[in-house]
Design a protein around this motif. Structure first.
Motif, PDB file in Angstrom:
ATOM      1  N   GLY A  99      -8.258  -4.230  11.264  1.00  0.00           N
ATOM      2  CA  GLY A  99      -7.673  -3.130  12.064  1.00  0.00           C
ATOM      3  C   GLY A  99      -7.359  -2.289  12.432  1.00  0.00           C
ATOM      4  O   GLY A  99      -6.655  -2.455  11.112  1.00  0.00           O
ATOM      5  N   GLY A 100      -6.695  -0.900  12.463  1.00  0.00           N
ATOM      6  CA  GLY A 100      -5.959  -0.216  12.814  1.00  0.00           C
ATOM      7  C   GLY A 100      -6.285   1.624  12.053  1.00  0.00           C
ATOM      8  O   GLY A 100      -7.845   1.429  12.221  1.00  0.00           O
ATOM      9  N   LEU A 101      -5.494   1.911  11.156  1.00  0.00           N
ATOM     10  CA  LEU A 101      -5.630   3.472  10.884  1.00  0.00           C
ATOM     11  C   LEU A 101      -6.567   3.885   9.633  1.00  0.00           C
ATOM     12  O   LEU A 101      -6.025   2.308   8.704  1.00  0.00           O
ATOM     13  CB  LEU A 101      -4.853   4.089  10.894  1.00  0.00           C
ATOM     14  CG  LEU A 101      -3.485   4.951  12.526  1.00  0.00           C
ATOM     15  CD1 LEU A 101      -3.171   5.756  12.553  1.00  0.00           C
ATOM     16  CD2 LEU A 101      -4.881   5.507  12.861  1.00  0.00           C
ATOM     17  N   ARG A 102      -7.467   3.855   9.166  1.00  0.00           N
ATOM     18  CA  ARG A 102      -7.654   4.156   7.796  1.00  0.00           C
ATOM     19  C   ARG A 102      -6.509   5.125   7.049  1.00  0.00           C
ATOM     20  O   ARG A 102      -6.193   6.381   6.916  1.00  0.00           O
ATOM     21  CB  ARG A 102      -8.958   4.877   7.492  1.00  0.00           C
ATOM     22  CG  ARG A 102      -9.255   5.128   6.459  1.00  0.00           C
ATOM     23  CD  ARG A 102     -10.841   5.681   5.995  1.00  0.00           C
ATOM     24  NE  ARG A 102     -11.400   6.291   6.574  1.00  0.00           N
ATOM     25  CZ  ARG A 102     -10.994   7.896   5.899  1.00  0.00           C
ATOM     26  NH1 ARG A 102      -9.862   8.154   4.511  1.00  0.00           N
ATOM     27  NH2 ARG A 102     -10.914   9.402   5.851  1.00  0.00           N
ATOM     28  N   PRO A 103      -6.430   4.333   5.604  1.00  0.00           N
ATOM     29  CA  PRO A 103      -5.447   4.843   4.978  1.00  0.00           C
ATOM     30  C   PRO A 103      -6.118   6.526   4.225  1.00  0.00           C
ATOM     31  O   PRO A 103      -7.541   5.890   4.085  1.00  0.00           O
ATOM     32  CB  PRO A 103      -5.114   4.379   3.919  1.00  0.00           C
ATOM     33  CG  PRO A 103      -5.964   3.234   3.812  1.00  0.00           C
ATOM     34  CD  PRO A 103      -6.489   2.948   5.517  1.00  0.00           C
ATOM     35  N   HIS A 104      -5.622   6.969   3.667  1.00  0.00           N
ATOM     36  CA  HIS A 104      -6.778   7.748   2.721  1.00  0.00           C
ATOM     37  C   HIS A 104      -6.985   7.651   1.507  1.00  0.00           C
ATOM     38  O   HIS A 104      -6.143   6.922   0.738  1.00  0.00           O
ATOM     39  CB  HIS A 104      -5.420   9.001   1.969  1.00  0.00           C
ATOM     40  CG  HIS A 104      -4.961   9.969   2.994  1.00  0.00           C
ATOM     41  ND1 HIS A 104      -3.788  10.376   3.373  1.00  0.00           N
ATOM     42  CD2 HIS A 104      -5.454  11.268   3.284  1.00  0.00           C
ATOM     43  CE1 HIS A 104      -3.409  10.899   4.519  1.00  0.00           C
ATOM     44  NE2 HIS A 104      -4.829  11.362   4.630  1.00  0.00           N
ATOM     45  N   LYS A 105      -8.344   8.197   1.460  1.00  0.00           N
ATOM     46  CA  LYS A 105      -9.619   7.227   0.374  1.00  0.00           C
ATOM     47  C   LYS A 105      -8.834   8.340  -1.275  1.00  0.00           C
ATOM     48  O   LYS A 105      -8.052   9.300  -1.537  1.00  0.00           O
ATOM     49  CB  LYS A 105     -10.251   7.588   0.588  1.00  0.00           C
ATOM     50  CG  LYS A 105     -11.208   7.022   1.366  1.00  0.00           C
ATOM     51  CD  LYS A 105     -12.598   7.256   1.790  1.00  0.00           C
ATOM     52  CE  LYS A 105     -12.905   6.348   3.189  1.00  0.00           C
ATOM     53  NZ  LYS A 105     -14.203   6.879   3.069  1.00  0.00           N
TER      54      LYS A 105
END
Length: 246
Positions: A99-105
């Protein structure tokens, strides 16, 4: 990575074993750990198919097992951490697992480095450009990066659009651009129409990071499978080890 180690208390009647049987315990433990790891992989795959949003064949084929060893190394169930290209599954599945925030791709990092996106923005794809798995194809993203001069140098070949005749023929620099259109910032595509060009969004820039809930509790699933099958697997492994004892 999920590890299946050795439980020295697996043999419930150690004091009743003879010397030959005692010598087979380490081999039985290795066999048990390896077989449990294989069970975990088999049990995890249907959960991935059921809970992940349209997982690609590459994602489903990223799960591997590694056998335990008599030197004390546990068995492992893990996602392949590198491919010839693209983002490995152990990276993009982290949010589904924890879970949590998605990092930049990687695509977003390239746009940020070029100054196309702000450091706090995220690129959200629009429906017309998503494939059957809910992703924008790698080819389309490469064309966008090329057209905006944000493509990286690969194996000595610069993929960015230039003023050369060949590059202009591809048309990526004209076709894709970043701008704010009707109050919406993003990456846009020019589409030739009978009366001129029209534009449509490919990616919309969002100022908030996508947040994921845990939908694929990989480690909990592994623990439950090990607990449910440990006794039976050890009993079978011990019997197999004794049968092959020299």
């Amino acid at each position: 990575m999920f590890k299946v180690g050795f439980d020295l208390d697996s043999a419930t009647a150690l004091l009743q074993l003879d010397d030959i049987e005692r010598r087979q315990i380490p081999f039985a433990q290795v066999l048990t750990a390896t077989r449990l790891a294989q069970r975990v992989k088999k049990g995890v795959l249907p959960v991935m198919k059921a809970r992940l949003d349209r997982p690609t064949p590459t994602t489903l084929n990223s799960l591997f097992t590694k056998a335990a060893s008599t030197t004390g190394k546990p068995a492992e169930v893990y996602f392949k951490d590198s491919w010839a290209s693209g983002i490995p599954a152990d990276v993009y599945l982290q949010q589904a697992v924890t879970g949590g925030l998605r990092p930049h791709k990687r695509f977003e990092k390239a746009l940020i480095a070029r100054g196309v996106m702000q450091a706090n923005e995220y690129a959200v794809p629009t429906a017309p450009f998503m494939n059957q798995y809910g992703n924008v194809s790698r080819g389309t993203m490469t064309k966008i990066l090329s057209g905006m001069g944000a493509a990286s140098l690969r194996a000595g070949y610069q993929a960015n659009a230039t003023n050369s005749r060949r590059s202009k023929a591809k048309g990526n620099a004209h076709r894709y651009f970043s701008a704010e259109v009707d109050g919406t910032r993003g990456v846009w595509e020019r589409v030739s129409m009978g009366m001129g060009d029209a534009v449509r969004p490919v990616f919309i820039f969002s100022a908030s990071a996508p947040r994921y809930r845990t939908i694929f509790p990989f480690f909990k699933i592994g623990e439950n499978i090990v607990k449910a099958n440990h006794a039976a697997e050890f009993a079978q492994a011990f019997a197999d080890a004794k049968a092959t004892a020299r």
